[in-house]
Design a protein around this motif. Structure first.
Motif, PDB file in Angstrom:
ATOM      1  N   ASN A   1      32.247  23.403 -19.264  1.00  0.00           N
ATOM      2  CA  ASN A   1      32.655  21.987 -19.162  1.00  0.00           C
ATOM      3  C   ASN A   1      32.107  21.357 -17.879  1.00  0.00           C
ATOM      4  O   ASN A   1      31.548  22.040 -17.002  1.00  0.00           O
TER       5      ASN A   1
ATOM      6  N   ASP B   1      30.816  18.240 -22.317  1.00  0.00           N
ATOM      7  CA  ASP B   1      31.867  17.217 -22.262  1.00  0.00           C
ATOM      8  C   ASP B   1      31.247  15.823 -22.272  1.00  0.00           C
ATOM      9  O   ASP B   1      31.394  15.102 -23.230  1.00  0.00           O
TER      10      ASP B   1
ATOM     11  N   THR C   1      31.504  13.568 -19.259  1.00  0.00           N
ATOM     12  CA  THR C   1      32.315  12.647 -18.462  1.00  0.00           C
ATOM     13  C   THR C   1      31.400  11.758 -17.612  1.00  0.00           C
ATOM     14  O   THR C   1      30.238  12.093 -17.374  1.00  0.00           O
TER      15      THR C   1
ATOM     16  N   TRP D   1      38.165  15.540 -18.980  1.00  0.00           N
ATOM     17  CA  TRP D   1      38.209  15.474 -20.455  1.00  0.00           C
ATOM     18  C   TRP D   1      39.666  15.416 -20.920  1.00  0.00           C
ATOM     19  O   TRP D   1      40.045  14.574 -21.730  1.00  0.00           O
TER      20      TRP D   1
ATOM     21  N   CYS E   1      31.267  16.228 -25.862  1.00  0.00           N
ATOM     22  CA  CYS E   1      32.466  16.621 -26.600  1.00  0.00           C
ATOM     23  C   CYS E   1      33.425  15.450 -26.444  1.00  0.00           C
ATOM     24  O   CYS E   1      33.805  15.108 -25.325  1.00  0.00           O
TER      25      CYS E   1
END
Ligand code: GYE
Length: 345
Positions: free
Chosen positions: A251, A279, A281, A68, A299
């Motif tokens: 996360n 997050d 990803t 992130w 996020c």
């Protein structure tokens, strides 16, 4: 490219539409529909803009602990270049002290604007006051600062972490509604004292607190990193083994580390242990598609364009909304496969 007129025109039109919109001090960035008067006013404003030299901006990034963060840094560097904004970039590698030093060096260099992604929530009053006294506006990026005087920064551009924690809690409530008995949860928290860790934890806890079936067995900080996520999950498993039903990870990097620890222990991530992460990803999406993560609360790290737009408006003399949120979603295993190829980070 230095100052692209159409870009600037859009920035000014956008700012004016915000001003016309009036009362709200919070906004989610979306392209407004300008009316004719706004366009005419923007054209006039554009005639006295841009200033004679590139805008100089100091950016204090808190570290490079996660995917992130790396995507966030790249977004800010790329967008500054695209906007013709000269960037002084400092990476503090998780040290608040280094961030304070970086801010002081930006003040000494008399930058036009400072952007700060603060590692922790508190302890910023003194240095922010120094920036204010030097007449340098500060934009808070990503994490929030806890200051009693809100005039110490012009705007905060970043996610609503409390809401992210609530989204994770709501998903769990919904998914576990048919499961009998107690639901034992372990939590991997982010960096101690950081706003995403404090607020994600609080949002999650508040959402579950009225339902006695949910029990927080262990909650430890693993600093938002893969390695510490893996190590801390190993400890949880050694001490509680099969009792653990749910992992809430603040996360993706920590969740990915924890997945390895769970597999090492002989359990199936996503099946034996239900995993919710934050997050969004690409690597987490791959695990979501494989069924090893159950839910990812997004996020958005791509804050660069929003920040540069805010900087240009600020320098052009506009007033910014005090709080700017990027738009975000929640992803489940059903949506992961479709989305995985589109992830930019
Ligand atoms: O979730 C985590 C990172 O501050 C929102 O920091 C950010 C968090 C993000 O390292 O991966």
């Amino acid at each position: 490219m230095r100052y692209d007129r159409s870009r600037l025109l859009f920035a000014v039109v956008f700012a004016m539409a915000l001003l016309l919109e009036g009362c709200s001090s919070e906004t989610t960035l979306q392209q407004p529909l300008p009316n004719k008067t706004v366009i005419e006013q923007a054209q006039q404003a554009n005639d006295i803009y841009p200033p004679a030299r590139p805008i100089l901006m100091g950016f204090s990034q808190l570290g490079s602990e996660s995917d992130w963060r790396r995507a966030n840094t790249a977004s800010i560097i790329d967008s500054a270049e695209e906007a013709g904004i000269e960037l002084l970039f400092e990476n503090a590698e998780q040290s608040q002290e280094k961030q304070v030093e970086a801010l002081r060096s930006f003040i000494d260099k008399q930058v036009d604007v400072i952007a700060l992604a603060p590692v922790v929530h508190s302890g910023w009053e003194v240095v922010l006051k120094e920036a204010k006294d030097a007449g340098i506006p500060v934009i808070i990026s990503d994490r929030s600062v806890d200051v009693s005087d809100s005039s110490l920064f012009v705007t905060h551009i970043g996610s609503d972490f409390y809401e992210e924690g609530r989204k994770a809690g709501k998903y769990l409530l919904d998914k576990m509604s048919n499961e009998a008995g107690k639901v034992e949860i372990v939590e991997l928290r982010g960096t101690e004292g950081s706003s995403p860790s404090i607020q994600r934890g609080q949002g999650f806890e508040d959402t579950l607190k009225d339902n006695e079936r949910f029990h927080m067995l262990r909650s430890e900080s693993a600093n938002f990193t893969f390695e510490q996520g893996k190590e801390t999950m190993r400890v949880f498993l050694r001490e509680h083994g099969d009792d653990i039903r749910v992992l809430f990870s603040h996360n993706d990097d920590m969740a990915l580390g924890a997945i390895e620890a769970i597999e090492e222990f002989g359990l199936k991530p996503g099946v034996d242990i239900f995993i919710i992460s934050v997050d969004g990803t690409r690597k987490a999406f791959e695990k979501l598609a494989e069924g090893k993560i159950n839910c990812v609360v997004e996020c958005n790290p791509l804050l660069g364009p929003n920040i540069m737009q805010a900087v240009q408006e600020l320098i052009a003399g506009r007033t910014l909304p005090k709080r700017i949120f990027p738009s975000e979603s929640v992803f489940t295993q059903q949506t992961a496969e479709r989305e995985v190829d589109q992830r930019k980070y």
